[in-house]
Design a protein around this motif. Structure first.
Motif, PDB file in Angstrom:
ATOM      1  N   PHE A 280       0.827  -1.206   0.000  1.00  0.00           N
ATOM      2  CA  PHE A 280       0.000   0.000   0.000  1.00  0.00           C
ATOM      3  C   PHE A 280       0.864   1.259   0.000  1.00  0.00           C
ATOM      4  CE2 PHE A 280      -1.933   3.451   2.471  1.00  0.00           C
ATOM      5  CZ  PHE A 280      -3.056   3.714   1.683  1.00  0.00           C
ATOM      6  N   SER A 281       1.903   1.275   0.813  1.00  0.00           N
ATOM      7  CA  SER A 281       2.784   2.447   0.893  1.00  0.00           C
ATOM      8  C   SER A 281       3.461   2.709  -0.447  1.00  0.00           C
ATOM      9  CB  SER A 281       3.831   2.240   1.984  1.00  0.00           C
ATOM     10  OG  SER A 281       3.220   2.093   3.252  1.00  0.00           O
ATOM     11  N   GLN A 282       3.866   1.651  -1.143  1.00  0.00           N
ATOM     12  CA  GLN A 282       4.505   1.812  -2.452  1.00  0.00           C
ATOM     13  C   GLN A 282       3.537   2.392  -3.477  1.00  0.00           C
ATOM     14  OE1 GLN A 282       5.871  -2.198  -3.127  1.00  0.00           O
ATOM     15  NE2 GLN A 282       7.839  -1.847  -2.123  1.00  0.00           N
ATOM     16  N   LEU A 283       2.294   1.914  -3.445  1.00  0.00           N
ATOM     17  CA  LEU A 283       1.282   2.436  -4.360  1.00  0.00           C
ATOM     18  C   LEU A 283       0.957   3.895  -4.052  1.00  0.00           C
ATOM     19  CD1 LEU A 283      -1.126  -0.631  -4.534  1.00  0.00           C
ATOM     20  CD2 LEU A 283       0.229   0.296  -6.431  1.00  0.00           C
ATOM     21  N   PHE A 284       0.855   4.209  -2.770  1.00  0.00           N
ATOM     22  CA  PHE A 284       0.569   5.591  -2.381  1.00  0.00           C
ATOM     23  C   PHE A 284       1.683   6.515  -2.865  1.00  0.00           C
ATOM     24  CE2 PHE A 284       0.703   9.279   0.370  1.00  0.00           C
ATOM     25  CZ  PHE A 284      -0.637   9.619   0.520  1.00  0.00           C
ATOM     26  N   GLN A 285       2.926   6.098  -2.670  1.00  0.00           N
ATOM     27  CA  GLN A 285       4.057   6.919  -3.109  1.00  0.00           C
ATOM     28  C   GLN A 285       4.034   7.105  -4.620  1.00  0.00           C
ATOM     29  OE1 GLN A 285       7.892   5.389  -1.990  1.00  0.00           O
ATOM     30  NE2 GLN A 285       9.013   7.082  -2.914  1.00  0.00           N
ATOM     31  N   LEU A 286       3.718   6.037  -5.354  1.00  0.00           N
ATOM     32  CA  LEU A 286       3.671   6.110  -6.814  1.00  0.00           C
ATOM     33  C   LEU A 286       2.621   7.109  -7.293  1.00  0.00           C
ATOM     34  CD1 LEU A 286       4.445   5.006  -9.651  1.00  0.00           C
ATOM     35  CD2 LEU A 286       2.690   3.239  -9.302  1.00  0.00           C
ATOM     36  N   PHE A 287       1.388   6.975  -6.798  1.00  0.00           N
ATOM     37  CA  PHE A 287       0.298   7.864  -7.226  1.00  0.00           C
ATOM     38  C   PHE A 287       0.512   9.296  -6.727  1.00  0.00           C
ATOM     39  CE2 PHE A 287      -2.424   3.817  -7.244  1.00  0.00           C
ATOM     40  CZ  PHE A 287      -2.172   3.601  -8.594  1.00  0.00           C
ATOM     41  N   TYR A 288       1.091   9.413  -5.550  1.00  0.00           N
ATOM     42  CA  TYR A 288       1.352  10.743  -4.976  1.00  0.00           C
ATOM     43  C   TYR A 288       2.354  11.506  -5.830  1.00  0.00           C
ATOM     44  CZ  TYR A 288       2.751  14.279  -1.516  1.00  0.00           C
ATOM     45  OH  TYR A 288       3.042  15.460  -0.875  1.00  0.00           O
ATOM     46  N   GLU A 289       3.454  10.853  -6.199  1.00  0.00           N
ATOM     47  CA  GLU A 289       4.499  11.519  -6.977  1.00  0.00           C
ATOM     48  C   GLU A 289       4.045  11.784  -8.404  1.00  0.00           C
ATOM     49  OE1 GLU A 289       7.931   9.048  -6.485  1.00  0.00           O
ATOM     50  OE2 GLU A 289       8.298   9.742  -4.429  1.00  0.00           O
ATOM     51  N   GLN A 290       3.159  10.931  -8.925  1.00  0.00           N
ATOM     52  CA  GLN A 290       2.606  11.197 -10.250  1.00  0.00           C
ATOM     53  C   GLN A 290       1.796  12.489 -10.262  1.00  0.00           C
ATOM     54  OE1 GLN A 290       0.316   7.748 -11.350  1.00  0.00           O
ATOM     55  NE2 GLN A 290       2.111   6.558 -12.015  1.00  0.00           N
ATOM     56  N   LYS A 291       1.115  12.767  -9.181  1.00  0.00           N
ATOM     57  CA  LYS A 291       0.233  13.938  -9.115  1.00  0.00           C
ATOM     58  C   LYS A 291       0.958  15.194  -8.641  1.00  0.00           C
ATOM     59  CE  LYS A 291      -4.352  15.383  -7.524  1.00  0.00           C
ATOM     60  NZ  LYS A 291      -4.820  15.627  -8.909  1.00  0.00           N
ATOM     61  N   TYR A 292       1.868  15.043  -7.669  1.00  0.00           N
ATOM     62  CA  TYR A 292       2.473  16.235  -7.055  1.00  0.00           C
ATOM     63  C   TYR A 292       3.988  16.319  -7.238  1.00  0.00           C
ATOM     64  CZ  TYR A 292      -2.063  16.718  -4.800  1.00  0.00           C
ATOM     65  OH  TYR A 292      -3.418  16.856  -4.565  1.00  0.00           O
ATOM     66  N   ASN A 293       4.566  15.454  -8.053  1.00  0.00           N
ATOM     67  CA  ASN A 293       6.001  15.482  -8.317  1.00  0.00           C
ATOM     68  C   ASN A 293       6.808  15.442  -7.015  1.00  0.00           C
ATOM     69  OD1 ASN A 293       5.673  15.627 -11.167  1.00  0.00           O
ATOM     70  ND2 ASN A 293       5.185  17.808 -10.987  1.00  0.00           N
ATOM     71  N   GLU A 294       7.434  16.552  -6.636  1.00  0.00           N
ATOM     72  CA  GLU A 294       8.287  16.563  -5.437  1.00  0.00           C
ATOM     73  C   GLU A 294       7.485  16.596  -4.148  1.00  0.00           C
ATOM     74  OE1 GLU A 294      10.991  19.780  -5.744  1.00  0.00           O
ATOM     75  OE2 GLU A 294      12.091  18.915  -7.439  1.00  0.00           O
ATOM     76  N   GLY A 295       6.198  16.964  -4.242  1.00  0.00           N
ATOM     77  CA  GLY A 295       5.393  16.961  -3.032  1.00  0.00           C
ATOM     78  C   GLY A 295       4.360  18.064  -2.997  1.00  0.00           C
ATOM     79  N   LEU A 296       3.326  17.831  -2.221  1.00  0.00           N
ATOM     80  CA  LEU A 296       2.247  18.801  -2.047  1.00  0.00           C
ATOM     81  C   LEU A 296       2.727  19.979  -1.201  1.00  0.00           C
ATOM     82  CD1 LEU A 296      -0.853  19.439  -2.295  1.00  0.00           C
ATOM     83  CD2 LEU A 296      -1.127  18.170  -0.152  1.00  0.00           C
ATOM     84  N   ILE A 297       2.384  21.194  -1.605  1.00  0.00           N
ATOM     85  CA  ILE A 297       2.708  22.389  -0.816  1.00  0.00           C
ATOM     86  C   ILE A 297       1.432  22.901  -0.164  1.00  0.00           C
ATOM     87  CG2 ILE A 297       3.520  24.776  -0.898  1.00  0.00           C
ATOM     88  CD1 ILE A 297       5.378  24.004  -3.155  1.00  0.00           C
ATOM     89  N   VAL A 298       1.495  23.071   1.145  1.00  0.00           N
ATOM     90  CA  VAL A 298       0.335  23.502   1.930  1.00  0.00           C
ATOM     91  C   VAL A 298       0.625  24.889   2.513  1.00  0.00           C
ATOM     92  CG1 VAL A 298      -1.143  23.003   3.905  1.00  0.00           C
ATOM     93  CG2 VAL A 298      -0.267  21.131   2.487  1.00  0.00           C
ATOM     94  N   LYS A 299      -0.338  25.774   2.403  1.00  0.00           N
ATOM     95  CA  LYS A 299      -0.181  27.123   2.942  1.00  0.00           C
ATOM     96  C   LYS A 299      -0.381  27.109   4.452  1.00  0.00           C
ATOM     97  CE  LYS A 299      -1.920  31.862   2.467  1.00  0.00           C
ATOM     98  NZ  LYS A 299      -2.903  32.747   1.777  1.00  0.00           N
TER      99      LYS A 299
END
Length: 357
Positions: A280-299
């Motif tokens: 599950f963690s591997q899949l989450f990392q894969l889909f996360y990086e596909q969508k947000y590249n280096e990571g989500l930025i939160v204000k």
């Protein structure tokens, strides 16, 4: 009727007098062990336990309690203890000044022969060594003298030992000479205890939170990855790490965002995602990086972060953790909706992969 009344009064007072003559007088009460900020997965209500204690035996030992460090040799009632990590002596008050430190090993107290698996009603919640019956004291010392790894040892004894380590970290490491080498050794000792006794949810929670506190106190000396943070919702180390990244304007890593999902009280991973954590963690990392590249930025939001550690020992108080001014992201909904969407997608993919064709 008057004679019956007199007879009842006489019996009650006679019973009270007989009880007062006993060497050890059990006391009962209702207590609750809690970790602030969350409850168990299986029970949304507070859990109360009937606990028993004994009157505190008066010690004639006037020596001041001190911390036993590695390589010291201590003899208690004729039994050699070559281990370390406990307070030894006759006088060491709890921080409220009203009672004795629960973990203090006092060799002058009554001790009777018993194995380290023995227990009776004196071993209750928030136990103190001085409250224990002589047989329970011997059982605790048997465990302390050995390698402290018998999985059948009652958890009350393990908690008494843990209370001493907790005080050493919460109190002594801030005001006394706890060098980095000892600090690391205590960190490793808590991890060892969790490996042995961590199946007990309460011990796992308190042990994990003390490790987190140690990481906050000395981040350059000890650390733990996001996946090994406290498994419950109120991870103080996770809150601090997330707030630090957001405050600096850094993109949040997939590991930290996955931890955010795990600690969010309004979302629960499905059974398969929990059982197949690695996949599950591997899949989450894969889909996360596909969508947000280096990571989500939160204000950063305006709510300010307040961190507090709630100790296991009844002799300690809540510890307010000093830190730089940071945002508290606990109530942010928008970024969590985005992360939940990725978690759900990862779970659906996992179900597809695990379903027999």
């Amino acid at each position: 009727m008057f004679l019956v009344f007199c007879l009842v009064v006489y019996i009650l007072f006679k019973k009270k007098d007989t009880t007062s003559e006993q060497a050890y007088k059990p006391l009962s009460g209702i207590s609750e062990r809690r970790v602030d900020g969350y409850q168990s997965d299986s029970d949304s209500l507070a859990t109360f336990t009937i606990s028993y204690g004994y009157d505190e035996e008066k010690s004639k030992n006037k020596s001041t309690g001190r911390w036993v460090k590695p390589q010291e040799f201590i003899t208690v009632s004729g039994h050699a203890i070559t281990g370390d990590n406990f307070y030894f002596g006759g006088q060491l008050k709890s921080l409220d000044e009203y009672s004795t430190e629960p973990s203090l090993v006092d060799g002058t107290l009554k001790i009777y022969t018993a194995l380290d698996t023995f227990e009776d009603e004196s071993l209750g919640y928030w136990s103190k060594l001085i409250f224990l019956s002589p047989k329970c004291r011997r059982a605790y010392l048997s465990w302390l003298t050995g390698d402290r790894s018998n999985p059948k040892t009652p958890l009350g004894y393990v908690f008494i030992y843990f209370y001493g380590i907790e005080r050493r970290i919460v109190v002594d490491s801030k005001v006394a000479g706890v060098d980095d080498a000892e600090y690391i050794q205590l960190f490793d000792e808590i991890k060892r205890l969790i490996d042995i006794y961590g199946e007990n949810r309460s011990f796992m929670d308190y042990g994990s939170r003390l490790l987190e506190l140690m990481c906050l106190f000395r981040p350059n000396i000890v650390s733990t990855p996001e996946k090994e943070l406290s498994p419950r919702y109120d991870s103080i180390l996770f809150k601090y790490r997330l707030a630090t990244e957001v405050n600096a304007g850094n993109p949040i890593s997939s590991e930290l965002d996955l931890a955010w999902i795990r600690f969010y009280p309004e979302y629960h991973l499905r059974t398969l995602a929990r059982r197949c954590d690695k996949e599950f963690s591997q899949l989450f990392q894969l889909f996360y990086e596909q969508k947000y590249n280096e990571g989500l930025i939160v204000k950063p939001n305006k709510t300010r972060l307040k961190l507090e550690y709630w100790p296991a020992s009844s002799s300690l108080r809540g510890v307010k953790i000093e830190h730089e001014d940071l945002p508290d992201l606990s109530n942010l909904k928008t970024p969590l909706k985005k992360l939940i969407s990725i978690a759900d997608r990862s779970t659906e993919k996992l179900i597809f992969l695990k379903t027999p064709m």
